[in-house]
Design a protein around this motif. Structure first.
Motif, PDB file in Angstrom:
ATOM      1  N   UNK A 322       0.828  -1.406  -0.140  1.00  0.00           N
ATOM      2  CA  UNK A 322       0.056   0.010  -0.099  1.00  0.00           C
ATOM      3  C   UNK A 322       0.928   1.373   0.008  1.00  0.00           C
ATOM      4  N   UNK A 323       1.923   1.135   0.836  1.00  0.00           N
ATOM      5  CA  UNK A 323       3.016   2.406   0.873  1.00  0.00           C
ATOM      6  C   UNK A 323       3.614   2.645  -0.623  1.00  0.00           C
ATOM      7  N   UNK A 324       3.963   1.357  -1.277  1.00  0.00           N
ATOM      8  CA  UNK A 324       4.409   1.787  -2.638  1.00  0.00           C
ATOM      9  C   UNK A 324       3.513   2.424  -3.481  1.00  0.00           C
ATOM     10  N   UNK A 325       2.272   1.719  -3.451  1.00  0.00           N
ATOM     11  CA  UNK A 325       1.335   1.778  -4.600  1.00  0.00           C
ATOM     12  C   UNK A 325       0.369   3.184  -4.461  1.00  0.00           C
ATOM     13  N   UNK A 326       0.285   3.689  -3.352  1.00  0.00           N
ATOM     14  CA  UNK A 326      -0.580   4.728  -3.212  1.00  0.00           C
ATOM     15  C   UNK A 326      -0.062   5.920  -3.808  1.00  0.00           C
ATOM     16  N   UNK A 327      -1.091   6.669  -4.246  1.00  0.00           N
ATOM     17  CA  UNK A 327      -0.869   8.003  -4.877  1.00  0.00           C
ATOM     18  C   UNK A 327      -0.882   8.952  -4.106  1.00  0.00           C
ATOM     19  N   UNK A 328      -1.002   8.637  -2.830  1.00  0.00           N
ATOM     20  CA  UNK A 328      -0.752   9.954  -1.862  1.00  0.00           C
ATOM     21  C   UNK A 328       0.127   9.423  -0.833  1.00  0.00           C
ATOM     22  N   UNK A 329       0.674  10.338  -0.149  1.00  0.00           N
ATOM     23  CA  UNK A 329       2.036  10.372   0.593  1.00  0.00           C
ATOM     24  C   UNK A 329       1.276   9.878   2.079  1.00  0.00           C
ATOM     25  N   UNK A 330       1.260   8.417   1.837  1.00  0.00           N
ATOM     26  CA  UNK A 330       0.761   7.675   3.291  1.00  0.00           C
ATOM     27  C   UNK A 330       1.537   7.931   4.353  1.00  0.00           C
ATOM     28  N   UNK A 331       3.150   7.808   4.248  1.00  0.00           N
ATOM     29  CA  UNK A 331       3.929   7.902   5.109  1.00  0.00           C
ATOM     30  C   UNK A 331       4.020   9.154   5.844  1.00  0.00           C
ATOM     31  N   UNK A 332       3.781  10.393   5.242  1.00  0.00           N
ATOM     32  CA  UNK A 332       3.625  11.602   5.884  1.00  0.00           C
ATOM     33  C   UNK A 332       2.376  11.848   6.567  1.00  0.00           C
ATOM     34  N   UNK A 333       1.310  11.434   5.915  1.00  0.00           N
ATOM     35  CA  UNK A 333       0.050  11.301   6.600  1.00  0.00           C
ATOM     36  C   UNK A 333       0.044  10.708   7.893  1.00  0.00           C
ATOM     37  N   UNK A 334       0.719   9.386   7.906  1.00  0.00           N
ATOM     38  CA  UNK A 334       0.515   8.634   9.061  1.00  0.00           C
ATOM     39  C   UNK A 334       1.542   9.394  10.255  1.00  0.00           C
ATOM     40  N   UNK A 335       2.577   9.856   9.920  1.00  0.00           N
ATOM     41  CA  UNK A 335       3.331  10.413  10.832  1.00  0.00           C
ATOM     42  C   UNK A 335       2.705  11.836  11.235  1.00  0.00           C
ATOM     43  N   UNK A 336       2.130  12.510  10.493  1.00  0.00           N
ATOM     44  CA  UNK A 336       1.190  13.683  10.934  1.00  0.00           C
ATOM     45  C   UNK A 336       0.149  13.296  12.053  1.00  0.00           C
ATOM     46  N   UNK A 337      -0.357  12.033  11.684  1.00  0.00           N
ATOM     47  CA  UNK A 337      -1.546  11.708  12.653  1.00  0.00           C
ATOM     48  C   UNK A 337      -0.770  11.161  13.989  1.00  0.00           C
ATOM     49  N   UNK A 338       0.242  10.791  13.887  1.00  0.00           N
ATOM     50  CA  UNK A 338       1.118  10.412  15.225  1.00  0.00           C
ATOM     51  C   UNK A 338       1.394  11.740  15.904  1.00  0.00           C
TER      52      UNK A 338
END
Length: 530
Positions: A322-338
Motif C-alpha cells: 500500500x505504501x508503494x502503490x498509493x498515489x498519496x503520501x501515506x507515510x507523511x499522513x501517518x506521521x502527521x497523525x501520530x
C-alpha cells in the motif's frame, strides 16, 4: 548544455526481454539548469504514471512506471517498457542499451511553489503525471541507472549493428544537414502543441491533462494517458468522465490544548529537570545608632522542584504494498497523525495527568486552599469561592472581579483566563441592569482581536471542567510562571520494515514531563459557598 562533457553518467545497463527500467527521476540537493529545486515532501503522483519518450504526448506511452519512491537520493523509479508489440518501446530499449538515451525527465502539474533567493523556484506541491526517457534532461543528474533483466546475459548486438556510426568529423554531410532540418521541424511542431508543465519545460503552456489525454485518445486511439488520470469508466469500455483526483488526505480537525503555548517549555539533555524556588522570608529590622544588630535574621527557604519525563509512543502501521502503490503520501499522513495524537494526549495530561511514572502532573490535580500567598502551604494553589454551589450571574461577575484582584501585581503582566467553551458562553451572556455585557462589548468593534474579559485575554481549553458544585472551571494567572513543561527531545520517527515482514511500522515517540511551578502565579475560581 555546456557542461555535458563533464557530467557523470550513472547508467549500469543490463538487458533482457522484460524491459525493466530503473533510475532517479529527480535527485535531491542540487537545482536543475533552470535553478529549480523540488522538496522531498512535494511529490504526489497520478494513479498511473506513463513512460514517454522526450515528453512526446502524441506518440503514446512506451511503458508504465510501477514504482515511485522518495528516498534520500531522490525520486527513485522503476518501470517496464511495452515490448509486446509497441515499436517505439523497442526503439527506446535500443537507445537505452546503446547509452544514447540515459536521462529521465518528469512531467508534472504544479500546485504550489516559492521563489529561490539564488534564482529559480522551490516546488512545494506537484503531481507527477508522466516520466520521460530523454537524451538531455534539464536536471543533469536525472539518469537511468539500470535497464534490468530477468534473464541475465542476453544482448541486442544484432539489433545494434544497424545503428549509424557516430562520426568524429565535425564537418556535416548534406544528408546529415537534411536530417537535422527534418528533426528541427519536428521539434517546432512539437513545441506548438499544448503540453503540461515538466522539468524540461517548467513554464508549460497549460496544465490541462484531461484535455491533453482526450485529444491523444481521439488522435491515436491510445488509452494509456486516459488511464493515468481517469478513476472510473463505463462498463462498456467508454470513458465518460475524466476527473481530477485530489491526492491530499484531509484530516478532521480536533481541539488541541493551549497549555503548551501558555506554560514555560524547557528542553533538557537528560531524564530529569530540577529548579529551586525561594520563599523570600523577610528578616530586615530597624535599629538605632547604638543598638545591637541581631545576628539571626530570617534566612530565605529554598524549595526544590524536580520534573521527570515519560515516553509517549505511537506505532501507525501500513503494508509495504500500500505504501508503494498509493498515489498519496501515506507515510507523511501517518506521521502527521501520530504528531496530532501526541499533541492531544499530552494536552490532556497537562490538565488532568496523575504524574505516575514521571508522566506530566496536571494543573487541576494539585490541591487548592483559600489562604492568600505566603500564608498558604506551599504546594497548593489559591482558590476564590464564588459564594454558592449554583451561582447566579451576579455572583459569577463579582467572583471574577475578586479573582483578578487576588492575583498579585508581579503576575498580572502576562495573566490569562483559562476556561472551557461552555463556561465562556455562560460568561458572555452576563449583562447588567442596562443590558451591557460583562465581557468587553466594545471588542466587537476591533477587527481580528478577541474580546478581553475584564481586560485580560481568554484561552479556551475544553479539558477544563464545566461550572458545577465543587469544580474549578476558571483559572487565571501567569501560566508561564505557574506550570513547567519539560521536553527530553523532539518527536523521533523510525521506520521498521524488518520486525513484521511485508509491513512498515512508523515507530514514533517523544519524552515529555510537566508539573506546577510557582504556586502563587495561578488562581482558581471555585464553585462553592466558602
Amino acid at each position: 548544455m555546456t557542461n555535458a562533457a563533464v557530467l557523470e553518467t550513472k547508467a549500469e545497463v543490463s538487458i533482457d526481454d522484460a524491459g525493466t527500467v530503473t533510475g532517479i527521476a529527480w535527485p535531491f540537493g542540487k537545482p536543475d539548469s533552470y535553478g529549480d529545486l523540488i522538496e522531498p515532501t512535494a511529490f504526489k503522483f497520478a494513479p498511473e504514471v506513463p513512460m514517454l519518450m522526450e515528453h512526446e504526448q502524441g506518440g503514446g506511452a512506451v511503458g508504465i512506471w510501477n514504482s515511485l519512491a522518495v528516498t534520500d537520493k531522490g525520486l527513485e523509479v522503476k518501470g517496464r517498457l511495452f515490448l509486446e508489440g509497441v515499436g517505439p518501446a523497442r526503439e527506446a530499449r535500443r537507445h537505452l542499451i546503446a547509452g544514447s538515451m540515459s536521462g529521465l525527465s518528469i512531467g508534472y502539474q504544479r500546485h504550489e511553489h516559492k521563489a529561490r533567493r539564488e534564482g529559480g523556484r522551490v516546488l512545494t506541491n506537484i503531481t507527477v503525471t508522466e516520466i520521460s526517457l530523454c537524451r538531455r534532461p534539464v536536471h543533469p543528474d536525472a539518469r537511468t541507472t539500470e535497464v534490468k533483466s530477468i534473464i541475465e546475459g542476453m544482448s541486442m548486438e544484432n539489433e545494434l549493428k544497424n545503428e549509424p556510426e557516430v562520426k568524429s568529423d565535425p564537418v556535416a554531410s548534406p544528408e546529415e544537414i537534411k536530417a537535422l532540418k527534418a528533426r528541427m521541424d519536428a521539434f517546432e511542431a512539437k513545441a506548438n502543441r499544448l503540453r503540461p508543465a515538466n522539468n524540461n519545460h517548467p513554464d508549460g503552456a497549460n496544465d490541462n491533462s484531461e484535455k491533453k489525454a482526450l485529444e491523444s485518445f481521439m488522435r491515436t486511439g491510445s488509452i494509456a494517458e486516459v488511464k493515468a488520470i481517469a478513476s472510473d469508466s463505463n462498463v462498456d469500455g467508454g470513458y465518460f468522465v475524466l476527473p481530477t483526483t485530489d491526492l491530499t488526505i484531509r484530516n478532521l480537525l480536533t481541539d488541541l490544548s493551549p497549555m503548551r503555548g501558555l506554560a514555560e517549555v524547557i528542553g533538557i539533555a537528560n531524564d530529569k529537570y530540577e529548579r529551586f524556588y525561594s520563599l523570600g522570608k523577610r528578616g530586615a529590622k530597624w535599629v538605632s545608632e547604638r543598638s545591637d544588630r541581631p545576628q539571626d535574621t530570617a534566612t530565605p527557604d529554598l524549595i526544590k522542584h524536580s520534573y521527570g519525563t515519560a515516553e509517549l509512543y505511537a506505532a501507525p502501521t501500513t503494508t509495504r504494498t500500500l505504501l508503494e502503490d498509493a498515489a498519496v503520501d501515506l507515510s507523511a499522513w501517518l506521521i502527521n497523525n501520530a504528531v496530532q495524537d501526541f499533541a492531544e494526549t499530552e494536552g490532556e495530561s497537562f490538565l488532568t495527568g496523575d504524574g505516575a511514572d514521571n508522566s506530566p502532573k496536571g494543573l487541576l490535580t494539585y490541591p487548592t486552599a483559600s489562604e492568600k500567598d505566603f500564608s498558604r502551604e506551599w504546594g497548593k494553589f489559591q482558590y476564590v469561592p464564588v459564594g454558592a454551589t449554583a451561582p447566579t450571574d451576579k455572583q459569577l461577575a463579582d467572583a471574577l472581579i475578586k479573582l483578578v484582584a487576588t492575583l498579585r501585581r508581579p503576575y498580572k503582566g502576562n495573566a490569562v483566563f483559562l476556561m472551557n467553551g461552555n463556561t465562556a458562553v455562560r460568561l458572555r451572556q452576563i449583562v447588567d441592569a442596562t443590558g451591557r455585557y460583562l465581557w468587553a462589548p466594545t471588542g466587537n468593534l476591533i477587527e481580528g482581536v478577541d474580546h478581553p474579559l475584564l481586560g485580560y485575554r481568554v484561552e479556551i481549553d475544553d479539558g477544563m471542567p464545566d461550572i458545577g458544585s465543587g469544580a474549578h472551571p476558571i483559572a487565571f494567572g501567569d501560566f508561564r510562571q505557574g506550570y513547567v513543561i519539560v521536553d527530553r527531545q523532539g518527536i523521533r520517527v523510525e521506520q521498521d520494515s524488518t520486525t513484521r515482514k511485508g509491513w512498515i511500522v512508523f515507530d514514533s515517540y517523544k519524552r515529555v514531563g510537566g508539573g506546577a511551578g510557582d504556586f502563587n502565579a495561578v488562581k482558581f475560581l471555585k464553585i462553592s459557598a466558602n
